[in-house]
Write a protein that holds these residues in place. Structure first.
Motif, PDB file in Angstrom:
ATOM      1  N   TYR A 169       0.826  -1.348   0.003  1.00 48.10           N
ATOM      2  CA  TYR A 169       0.704  -0.148   0.164  1.00 48.10           C
ATOM      3  C   TYR A 169       1.035   1.376  -0.003  1.00 48.10           C
ATOM      4  N   ALA A 170       0.151   2.658   0.018  1.00 48.83           N
ATOM      5  CA  ALA A 170       1.110   3.719   0.609  1.00 48.83           C
ATOM      6  C   ALA A 170       0.143   4.369  -0.061  1.00 48.83           C
ATOM      7  N   PRO A 171       0.479   5.791   0.559  1.00 51.02           N
ATOM      8  CA  PRO A 171      -0.496   7.071   0.988  1.00 51.02           C
ATOM      9  C   PRO A 171      -0.862   7.473  -0.466  1.00 51.02           C
ATOM     10  N   PHE A 172      -2.216   8.045  -0.612  1.00 47.64           N
ATOM     11  CA  PHE A 172      -3.094   8.377  -1.381  1.00 47.64           C
ATOM     12  C   PHE A 172      -2.746   9.802  -1.920  1.00 47.64           C
ATOM     13  N   ASP A 173      -1.743  10.516  -1.740  1.00 47.85           N
ATOM     14  CA  ASP A 173      -1.196  11.951  -2.765  1.00 47.85           C
ATOM     15  C   ASP A 173      -0.431  10.288  -3.670  1.00 47.85           C
ATOM     16  N   TYR A 174       0.508   9.846  -2.700  1.00 50.01           N
ATOM     17  CA  TYR A 174       1.360   9.342  -3.695  1.00 50.01           C
ATOM     18  C   TYR A 174       1.208   8.240  -4.620  1.00 50.01           C
ATOM     19  N   ARG A 175      -0.079   8.019  -4.605  1.00 52.23           N
ATOM     20  CA  ARG A 175      -0.768   6.589  -5.239  1.00 52.23           C
ATOM     21  C   ARG A 175      -0.755   7.846  -6.856  1.00 52.23           C
ATOM     22  N   VAL A 176      -1.711   8.487  -6.113  1.00 54.12           N
ATOM     23  CA  VAL A 176      -1.605   9.436  -7.314  1.00 54.12           C
ATOM     24  C   VAL A 176      -1.059  10.161  -8.155  1.00 54.12           C
ATOM     25  N   GLN A 177       0.255  10.679  -7.138  1.00 59.26           N
ATOM     26  CA  GLN A 177       1.190  10.963  -8.487  1.00 59.26           C
ATOM     27  C   GLN A 177       2.311   9.385  -9.542  1.00 59.26           C
ATOM     28  N   THR A 178       1.582   8.565  -8.759  1.00 57.30           N
ATOM     29  CA  THR A 178       2.827   7.272  -9.535  1.00 57.30           C
ATOM     30  C   THR A 178       1.850   7.416 -10.412  1.00 57.30           C
ATOM     31  N   VAL A 179       0.362   7.764 -10.669  1.00 60.57           N
ATOM     32  CA  VAL A 179      -1.057   7.696 -11.402  1.00 60.57           C
ATOM     33  C   VAL A 179       0.270   8.665 -12.728  1.00 60.57           C
ATOM     34  N   ILE A 180      -0.231   9.678 -12.161  1.00 60.94           N
ATOM     35  CA  ILE A 180       0.075  10.852 -13.369  1.00 60.94           C
ATOM     36  C   ILE A 180       0.845  10.340 -13.583  1.00 60.94           C
ATOM     37  N   ARG A 181       2.432  10.036 -13.164  1.00 59.74           N
ATOM     38  CA  ARG A 181       3.578   9.435 -13.876  1.00 59.74           C
ATOM     39  C   ARG A 181       3.278   8.648 -15.196  1.00 59.74           C
ATOM     40  N   ARG A 182       2.581   7.859 -14.603  1.00 62.81           N
ATOM     41  CA  ARG A 182       2.491   6.196 -15.645  1.00 62.81           C
ATOM     42  C   ARG A 182       1.889   6.670 -16.313  1.00 62.81           C
ATOM     43  N   LEU A 183       0.435   6.938 -15.959  1.00 59.51           N
ATOM     44  CA  LEU A 183      -0.639   7.424 -17.759  1.00 59.51           C
ATOM     45  C   LEU A 183      -0.531   8.264 -18.335  1.00 59.51           C
ATOM     46  N   ASP A 184       0.502   9.519 -17.565  1.00 59.83           N
ATOM     47  CA  ASP A 184       0.464  10.768 -17.669  1.00 59.83           C
ATOM     48  C   ASP A 184      -0.835  11.363 -18.041  1.00 59.83           C
ATOM     49  N   ARG A 185      -2.082  11.457 -16.459  1.00 60.46           N
ATOM     50  CA  ARG A 185      -2.839  11.538 -17.122  1.00 60.46           C
ATOM     51  C   ARG A 185      -2.858  13.259 -15.784  1.00 60.46           C
ATOM     52  N   ASN A 186      -3.677  14.247 -16.089  1.00 57.46           N
ATOM     53  CA  ASN A 186      -3.717  14.984 -15.070  1.00 57.46           C
ATOM     54  C   ASN A 186      -4.282  14.501 -13.915  1.00 57.46           C
TER      55      ASN A 186
END
Length: 199
Positions: free
Chosen positions: A125-142
């Motif tokens: 698991y990981a904190p929500f904000d960390y995971r959001v940043q991971t998804v932004i980098r991985r999927l190029d989403r806003n």
């Protein structure tokens, strides 16, 4: 000697799948995630694309997908494809656990293999904000889109797990090891998991 299995449940964006894949390469043992769908497809003669639609999702109690052609087959009539996949996948998981050391991501594998002695149940698991940043980098989403996706995927995984197991997905008592992936490097996490496998 009994085969060793590591099961990995994970919150979305915590890199649980990537960690599992890297661990399988380090230990040189098979890795199963989406690969389980193909195995079930071959075993049950159901097109993989039909199974992918319900992968790691619980059935909608208000709607049986009878519009789907496969659902009209006599052996599946009035039974959600989600349930068909879960039962078939559970059989495949048990068979794999008997014949080889392996790593299995998701699919309630920790629950399916609850009676297996050499099964190491891991939750990443990981904190929500960390995971959001991971998804932004991985999927190029806003950021707004990434936040919605993280919440949606966590919700689907939680519903799926709790529907089929009657357990709480994030109850750490069900796992042998819980790791916050934001606190360690991937190498450090792999070292920990390798030690768990070799103990």
């Amino acid at each position: 000697m009994s085969k060793q299995v590591i099961t990995i449940n994970r919150t979305y964006g915590s890199n649980g799948r990537l960690i599992g894949k890297a661990l399988s390469e380090r230990l040189n043992i098979p890795f199963y995630d989406k690969e389980l769908i193909e195995l079930v497809s071959q075993e049950c003669n159901i097109p993989a694309k039909e199974l992918e639609k319900v992968d790691e999702k619980r059935a909608n109690q208000w709607h049986l997908p009878l519009k789907e052609a496969m659902q009209m087959e006599p052996q599946y009539h009035f039974r959600p494809m989600n349930d068909v996949l879960f039962d078939a996948q559970s059989t495949v998981i048990r068979d794999l656990a008997e014949k080889e050391d392996c790593i299995i991501v998701g699919r309630c594998a920790d629950y399916v293999l609850q009676e297996k002695k050499n099964c190491h149940r891991v939750f990443i698991y990981a904190p929500f904000d960390y995971r959001v940043q991971t998804v932004i980098r991985r999927l190029d989403r806003n950021e707004t889109s990434a936040k919605r996706l993280v919440k949606k995927m966590d919700k689907e995984r939680r519903y799926y797990y709790e529907y089929f197991t009657d357990r709480k997905w994030m109850d750490m008592n069900h796992y042998d090891l819980c790791i916050d992936s934001s606190k360690f490097s991937e190498t450090a996490i792999l070292d920990i998991l390798e030690a768990l496998y070799l103990k």
